[in-house]
Motif scaffolding. Structure first.
Motif, PDB file in Angstrom:
ATOM      1  N   TYR A  30       5.722  67.132  15.015  1.00  0.00           N
ATOM      2  CA  TYR A  30       5.648  65.801  15.881  1.00  0.00           C
ATOM      3  C   TYR A  30       4.623  65.987  17.211  1.00  0.00           C
ATOM      4  N   THR A  46       3.468  61.370  13.908  1.00  0.00           N
ATOM      5  CA  THR A  46       4.315  62.562  13.303  1.00  0.00           C
ATOM      6  C   THR A  46       3.179  62.577  12.000  1.00  0.00           C
ATOM      7  N   GLY A  68       7.304  71.198  15.601  1.00  0.00           N
ATOM      8  CA  GLY A  68       7.300  70.898  14.271  1.00  0.00           C
ATOM      9  C   GLY A  68       8.651  71.584  13.561  1.00  0.00           C
ATOM     10  N   ARG A 103       9.770  59.500  14.069  1.00  0.00           N
ATOM     11  CA  ARG A 103       9.046  59.770  15.223  1.00  0.00           C
ATOM     12  C   ARG A 103      10.276  60.572  16.403  1.00  0.00           C
ATOM     13  N   LYS A 104       9.394  61.296  17.077  1.00  0.00           N
ATOM     14  CA  LYS A 104      10.252  62.253  18.058  1.00  0.00           C
ATOM     15  C   LYS A 104      10.008  61.591  19.404  1.00  0.00           C
TER      16      LYS A 104
END
Length: 326
Positions: free
Chosen positions: A42, A47, A23, A110-111
Protein backbone atom coordinates in the motif's frame (compact mmCIF):
# COMPACT_ATOMS: atom_id res chain seq x y z
CA UNK A 1 8.19 63.49 8.93
CA UNK A 2 11.09 61.11 8.48
CA UNK A 3 10.56 57.74 10.12
CA UNK A 4 13.11 56.20 12.42
CA UNK A 5 15.34 53.36 11.32
CA UNK A 6 13.45 50.08 10.89
CA UNK A 7 15.35 47.06 12.17
CA UNK A 8 14.93 43.62 10.59
CA UNK A 9 15.89 40.18 11.91
CA UNK A 10 15.02 36.57 11.27
CA UNK A 11 15.33 33.25 13.12
CA UNK A 12 14.19 30.07 11.40
CA UNK A 13 14.23 26.29 11.63
CA UNK A 14 13.59 23.38 9.25
CA UNK A 15 11.97 20.00 9.86
CA UNK A 16 12.27 16.91 7.65
CA UNK A 17 9.24 14.73 6.95
CA UNK A 18 9.47 11.05 6.07
CA UNK A 19 6.89 8.75 4.52
CA UNK A 20 6.58 4.99 4.18
CA UNK A 21 4.64 2.18 2.54
CA UNK A 22 3.09 -0.90 4.12
CA UNK A 23 2.37 -4.28 2.67
CA UNK A 24 1.01 -7.78 3.07
CA UNK A 25 2.20 -11.13 1.74
CA UNK A 26 -0.37 -13.78 0.81
CA UNK A 27 0.96 -17.31 0.16
CA UNK A 28 -1.52 -19.27 -1.92
CA UNK A 29 -1.50 -22.17 0.51
CA UNK A 30 -5.09 -23.04 -0.35
CA UNK A 31 -4.27 -23.42 -4.02
CA UNK A 32 -3.78 -26.86 -5.44
CA UNK A 33 -0.14 -27.94 -5.43
CA UNK A 34 1.41 -24.48 -5.58
CA UNK A 35 3.74 -22.34 -3.46
CA UNK A 36 2.66 -19.29 -5.41
CA UNK A 37 2.95 -15.99 -3.51
CA UNK A 38 1.25 -12.59 -3.84
CA UNK A 39 2.69 -9.45 -2.27
CA UNK A 40 0.44 -6.41 -1.88
CA UNK A 41 2.01 -3.06 -1.02
CA UNK A 42 0.00 0.00 0.00
CA UNK A 43 1.58 3.22 -1.22
CA UNK A 44 0.39 6.79 -0.82
CA UNK A 45 -1.65 7.06 -4.01
CA UNK A 46 -1.91 3.51 -5.31
CA UNK A 47 -1.60 -0.17 -4.42
CA UNK A 48 0.98 -2.44 -6.01
CA UNK A 49 0.78 -6.21 -6.54
CA UNK A 50 3.75 -8.49 -7.11
CA UNK A 51 3.61 -12.24 -7.85
CA UNK A 52 6.30 -14.78 -7.08
CA UNK A 53 6.12 -17.80 -9.36
CA UNK A 54 6.43 -21.36 -8.07
CA UNK A 55 9.06 -22.10 -10.74
CA UNK A 56 10.99 -19.74 -12.97
CA UNK A 57 9.86 -21.69 -16.03
CA UNK A 58 6.19 -21.04 -15.28
CA UNK A 59 4.21 -18.13 -16.68
CA UNK A 60 1.58 -16.15 -14.77
CA UNK A 61 -1.62 -14.93 -16.45
CA UNK A 62 -4.27 -12.82 -14.78
CA UNK A 63 -7.67 -11.19 -15.27
CA UNK A 64 -9.50 -8.35 -13.52
CA UNK A 65 -12.98 -8.96 -14.99
CA UNK A 66 -13.89 -11.98 -12.86
CA UNK A 67 -13.14 -14.60 -15.53
CA UNK A 68 -10.70 -17.46 -15.15
CA UNK A 69 -7.31 -16.64 -16.70
CA UNK A 70 -5.99 -18.60 -19.67
CA UNK A 71 -2.89 -18.25 -21.80
CA UNK A 72 -4.90 -15.73 -23.83
CA UNK A 73 -5.28 -13.47 -20.78
CA UNK A 74 -2.83 -10.78 -19.70
CA UNK A 75 0.67 -12.05 -19.06
CA UNK A 76 2.26 -10.93 -15.80
CA UNK A 77 5.72 -9.48 -16.50
CA UNK A 78 6.20 -6.79 -13.86
CA UNK A 79 4.69 -5.24 -10.75
CA UNK A 80 1.04 -4.17 -11.16
CA UNK A 81 -0.35 -0.86 -9.91
CA UNK A 82 -3.96 -0.10 -8.93
CA UNK A 83 -5.51 3.29 -8.16
CA UNK A 84 -8.91 1.78 -7.31
CA UNK A 85 -10.36 -1.46 -5.95
CA UNK A 86 -10.14 -4.58 -8.09
CA UNK A 87 -10.51 -8.36 -7.99
CA UNK A 88 -7.62 -10.13 -9.64
CA UNK A 89 -7.67 -13.84 -10.62
CA UNK A 90 -4.36 -15.51 -11.29
CA UNK A 91 -3.08 -18.84 -12.57
CA UNK A 92 0.30 -20.36 -13.41
CA UNK A 93 0.99 -22.23 -16.64
CA UNK A 94 3.91 -24.44 -17.58
CA UNK A 95 5.93 -24.09 -20.78
CA UNK A 96 3.43 -26.32 -22.60
CA UNK A 97 0.55 -23.97 -21.75
CA UNK A 98 -0.94 -26.34 -19.18
CA UNK A 99 -2.33 -24.77 -16.00
CA UNK A 100 -0.41 -25.61 -12.83
CA UNK A 101 -2.54 -25.83 -9.70
CA UNK A 102 -5.79 -23.98 -9.20
CA UNK A 103 -6.93 -20.40 -9.69
CA UNK A 104 -6.01 -17.80 -7.07
CA UNK A 105 -8.14 -14.76 -6.37
CA UNK A 106 -7.13 -11.62 -4.51
CA UNK A 107 -9.15 -8.58 -3.47
CA UNK A 108 -7.12 -5.47 -4.20
CA UNK A 109 -8.03 -2.41 -2.16
CA UNK A 110 -6.68 1.05 -1.55
CA UNK A 111 -5.52 1.77 1.97
CA UNK A 112 -6.56 4.91 3.84
CA UNK A 113 -3.73 7.28 4.68
CA UNK A 114 -2.87 7.58 8.34
CA UNK A 115 -4.70 10.55 9.92
CA UNK A 116 -2.88 13.70 10.97
CA UNK A 117 -3.21 14.63 14.66
CA UNK A 118 -2.48 18.21 15.74
CA UNK A 119 -2.84 20.08 19.00
CA UNK A 120 -3.66 23.69 19.83
CA UNK A 121 -2.48 24.60 23.32
CA UNK A 122 -5.14 26.52 25.24
CA UNK A 123 -2.44 27.63 27.72
CA UNK A 124 -4.59 26.54 30.67
CA UNK A 125 -3.69 22.86 30.97
CA UNK A 126 -5.98 21.82 28.11
CA UNK A 127 -5.53 21.46 24.37
CA UNK A 128 -7.74 21.32 21.33
CA UNK A 129 -7.27 18.15 19.28
CA UNK A 130 -7.57 18.45 15.51
CA UNK A 131 -7.56 15.18 13.53
CA UNK A 132 -7.69 15.28 9.72
CA UNK A 133 -7.42 12.95 6.74
CA UNK A 134 -6.91 13.69 3.06
CA UNK A 135 -9.09 10.76 1.95
CA UNK A 136 -12.42 12.04 0.68
CA UNK A 137 -15.47 10.66 2.54
CA UNK A 138 -13.29 8.79 5.01
CA UNK A 139 -14.43 8.43 8.62
CA UNK A 140 -12.08 8.89 11.56
CA UNK A 141 -12.36 6.78 14.70
CA UNK A 142 -10.35 7.79 17.76
CA UNK A 143 -9.57 7.04 21.40
CA UNK A 144 -8.11 9.13 24.23
CA UNK A 145 -7.20 6.34 26.65
CA UNK A 146 -4.22 4.92 24.76
CA UNK A 147 -6.13 1.95 23.32
CA UNK A 148 -6.00 1.29 19.57
CA UNK A 149 -9.21 2.44 17.87
CA UNK A 150 -11.32 0.34 15.55
CA UNK A 151 -14.61 0.79 13.69
CA UNK A 152 -16.50 0.57 17.00
CA UNK A 153 -14.57 3.47 18.56
CA UNK A 154 -16.06 7.00 18.71
CA UNK A 155 -16.42 8.77 15.36
CA UNK A 156 -14.74 12.15 15.05
CA UNK A 157 -17.29 14.94 14.77
CA UNK A 158 -15.00 17.96 14.92
CA UNK A 159 -12.39 19.50 17.18
CA UNK A 160 -12.46 18.30 20.80
CA UNK A 161 -10.63 19.19 23.99
CA UNK A 162 -8.47 17.10 26.30
CA UNK A 163 -6.97 17.92 29.67
CA UNK A 164 -3.44 17.33 30.86
CA UNK A 165 -1.38 14.47 29.45
CA UNK A 166 -3.39 12.31 27.08
CA UNK A 167 -2.64 9.76 24.38
CA UNK A 168 -4.69 10.27 21.22
CA UNK A 169 -4.97 7.44 18.70
CA UNK A 170 -6.89 7.55 15.43
CA UNK A 171 -7.58 5.54 12.29
CA UNK A 172 -9.24 6.44 9.00
CA UNK A 173 -11.83 4.09 7.50
CA UNK A 174 -13.76 4.06 4.26
CA UNK A 175 -16.13 1.51 2.76
CA UNK A 176 -14.24 -0.78 0.41
CA UNK A 177 -10.87 0.47 1.62
CA UNK A 178 -8.32 -0.99 4.02
CA UNK A 179 -8.27 0.78 7.39
CA UNK A 180 -5.27 3.04 7.89
CA UNK A 181 -2.44 2.44 10.29
CA UNK A 182 -2.96 3.87 13.77
CA UNK A 183 -1.88 7.47 14.29
CA UNK A 184 -0.57 8.10 17.81
CA UNK A 185 0.10 11.49 19.40
CA UNK A 186 0.74 12.53 22.99
CA UNK A 187 -0.18 15.89 24.45
CA UNK A 188 2.85 15.75 26.75
CA UNK A 189 5.14 18.60 25.72
CA UNK A 190 2.32 20.48 23.99
CA UNK A 191 0.01 21.33 26.86
CA UNK A 192 1.15 24.05 29.26
CA UNK A 193 -0.42 25.14 32.53
CA UNK A 194 0.32 28.88 32.32
CA UNK A 195 -1.67 31.56 30.54
CA UNK A 196 -0.75 33.58 27.45
CA UNK A 197 -0.02 36.68 29.57
CA UNK A 198 2.30 34.70 31.86
CA UNK A 199 4.58 33.93 28.93
CA UNK A 200 4.46 37.50 27.67
CA UNK A 201 5.50 38.69 31.12
CA UNK A 202 8.32 36.16 31.19
CA UNK A 203 9.69 37.34 27.83
CA UNK A 204 9.27 40.97 28.91
CA UNK A 205 11.23 40.50 32.13
CA UNK A 206 14.03 38.67 30.32
CA UNK A 207 14.22 41.48 27.75
CA UNK A 208 14.54 44.16 30.44
CA UNK A 209 17.04 42.03 32.38
CA UNK A 210 19.36 42.19 29.37
CA UNK A 211 18.89 45.96 29.09
CA UNK A 212 19.56 46.41 32.82
CA UNK A 213 22.69 44.28 32.56
CA UNK A 214 24.00 46.77 30.00
CA UNK A 215 23.07 49.83 32.06
CA UNK A 216 20.05 50.80 29.95
CA UNK A 217 16.67 51.96 31.16
CA UNK A 218 13.78 49.51 31.00
CA UNK A 219 11.29 49.52 28.15
CA UNK A 220 7.62 49.59 29.07
CA UNK A 221 5.18 46.88 28.01
CA UNK A 222 2.60 48.52 25.75
CA UNK A 223 -0.74 46.82 25.06
CA UNK A 224 -1.15 48.33 21.59
CA UNK A 225 2.26 46.96 20.60
CA UNK A 226 1.39 43.60 22.18
CA UNK A 227 -1.76 43.46 20.06
CA UNK A 228 0.29 44.22 16.95
CA UNK A 229 2.91 41.61 17.91
CA UNK A 230 0.24 38.91 18.25
CA UNK A 231 -1.15 39.83 14.82
CA UNK A 232 2.32 39.62 13.31
CA UNK A 233 3.04 36.26 15.00
CA UNK A 234 -0.17 34.81 13.58
CA UNK A 235 0.69 36.14 10.11
CA UNK A 236 4.11 34.51 10.28
CA UNK A 237 2.49 31.20 11.20
CA UNK A 238 0.56 31.36 7.92
CA UNK A 239 3.54 32.30 5.71
CA UNK A 240 6.86 32.49 7.50
CA UNK A 241 8.86 33.03 4.32
CA UNK A 242 7.30 36.47 3.82
CA UNK A 243 9.42 37.70 6.71
CA UNK A 244 8.84 41.37 7.49
CA UNK A 245 6.32 41.69 4.66
CA UNK A 246 2.76 41.17 5.81
CA UNK A 247 0.15 38.96 4.15
CA UNK A 248 -1.44 42.08 2.61
CA UNK A 249 1.95 43.02 1.09
CA UNK A 250 2.51 45.98 3.41
CA UNK A 251 5.54 46.27 5.69
CA UNK A 252 5.51 44.94 9.24
CA UNK A 253 5.25 48.36 10.92
CA UNK A 254 1.75 48.93 9.52
CA UNK A 255 0.55 46.48 12.20
CA UNK A 256 1.70 49.07 14.77
CA UNK A 257 -0.02 52.07 13.19
CA UNK A 258 -3.22 50.04 12.78
CA UNK A 259 -3.33 49.86 16.58
CA UNK A 260 -3.25 53.67 16.79
CA UNK A 261 0.38 53.84 17.96
CA UNK A 262 2.22 56.69 16.18
CA UNK A 263 5.97 56.17 16.39
CA UNK A 264 9.19 57.94 15.53
CA UNK A 265 11.26 54.79 15.98
CA UNK A 266 10.29 51.16 15.48
CA UNK A 267 12.00 47.79 15.26
CA UNK A 268 10.88 44.19 14.92
CA UNK A 269 12.37 40.88 16.02
CA UNK A 270 10.69 37.66 15.01
CA UNK A 271 11.42 33.96 15.02
CA UNK A 272 9.97 30.49 15.29
CA UNK A 273 10.82 27.59 17.53
CA UNK A 274 10.55 24.08 16.15
CA UNK A 275 9.94 22.68 19.62
CA UNK A 276 6.88 21.64 21.57
CA UNK A 277 5.63 24.30 23.95
CA UNK A 278 6.00 28.08 24.18
CA UNK A 279 9.60 28.34 25.44
CA UNK A 280 9.70 32.11 26.06
CA UNK A 281 13.15 31.89 27.66
CA UNK A 282 14.56 29.99 24.69
CA UNK A 283 13.25 32.54 22.19
CA UNK A 284 14.55 35.59 24.07
CA UNK A 285 17.95 33.96 24.53
CA UNK A 286 18.14 33.26 20.79
CA UNK A 287 17.45 36.92 20.09
CA UNK A 288 20.09 38.02 22.62
CA UNK A 289 22.69 35.73 21.05
CA UNK A 290 21.96 37.09 17.55
CA UNK A 291 23.70 40.46 16.97
CA UNK A 292 21.02 41.82 14.63
CA UNK A 293 18.22 40.94 17.07
CA UNK A 294 20.23 42.25 20.00
CA UNK A 295 20.44 45.68 18.34
CA UNK A 296 16.70 46.10 18.81
CA UNK A 297 16.72 44.81 22.38
CA UNK A 298 19.44 47.21 23.54
CA UNK A 299 18.59 50.25 21.42
CA UNK A 300 19.45 53.47 23.26
CA UNK A 301 16.15 55.20 22.51
CA UNK A 302 14.21 53.26 25.13
CA UNK A 303 10.47 53.56 24.87
CA UNK A 304 7.96 50.73 24.61
CA UNK A 305 7.88 47.07 23.66
CA UNK A 306 5.12 44.72 22.59
CA UNK A 307 5.50 40.93 22.66
CA UNK A 308 3.26 38.26 21.18
CA UNK A 309 3.35 34.62 20.14
CA UNK A 310 1.20 32.14 18.25
CA UNK A 311 1.36 28.36 18.41
CA UNK A 312 0.73 26.17 15.39
CA UNK A 313 1.47 22.46 15.77
CA UNK A 314 5.10 21.90 16.76
CA UNK A 315 6.01 25.52 16.02
CA UNK A 316 5.70 28.58 18.21
CA UNK A 317 6.05 31.94 16.45
CA UNK A 318 7.32 34.93 18.46
CA UNK A 319 7.44 38.66 17.73
CA UNK A 320 8.96 41.60 19.62
CA UNK A 321 8.01 45.14 18.55
CA UNK A 322 10.06 48.02 19.90
CA UNK A 323 8.83 51.57 19.41
CA UNK A 324 9.06 55.11 20.76
CA UNK A 325 6.11 57.41 20.46
CA UNK A 326 6.33 60.45 18.26
Amino acid sequence: MKLGKLKKAVVSAVLAVCCAVSGLVFPASAAEGSDFECRIMYCADYTTVTFKKTKSSYSVYFTTDGTDPTTSSKLYTKKLGFVSAATIRVAEFDKNGERVGGFKEYEIRRKCHIPQVDFKDNLDGTAKVIITTDIKDAQIHYTTDGKDPDENSPVLEGVFKVKGNAVIKAVATKKGWVTSNVATAKTAGYVTQDSYNDYIQQAYKLTNAERKRRGLEEVKLNQSLCNAAYIRAKELSQDYDRGHTRLNDTEWHTAITEQGYVFKFAGENYGKLAVKGVKADVMVQMWIESPIHLENIINEFGGDVGIGFYQDGDFCYWVQLFAKKR
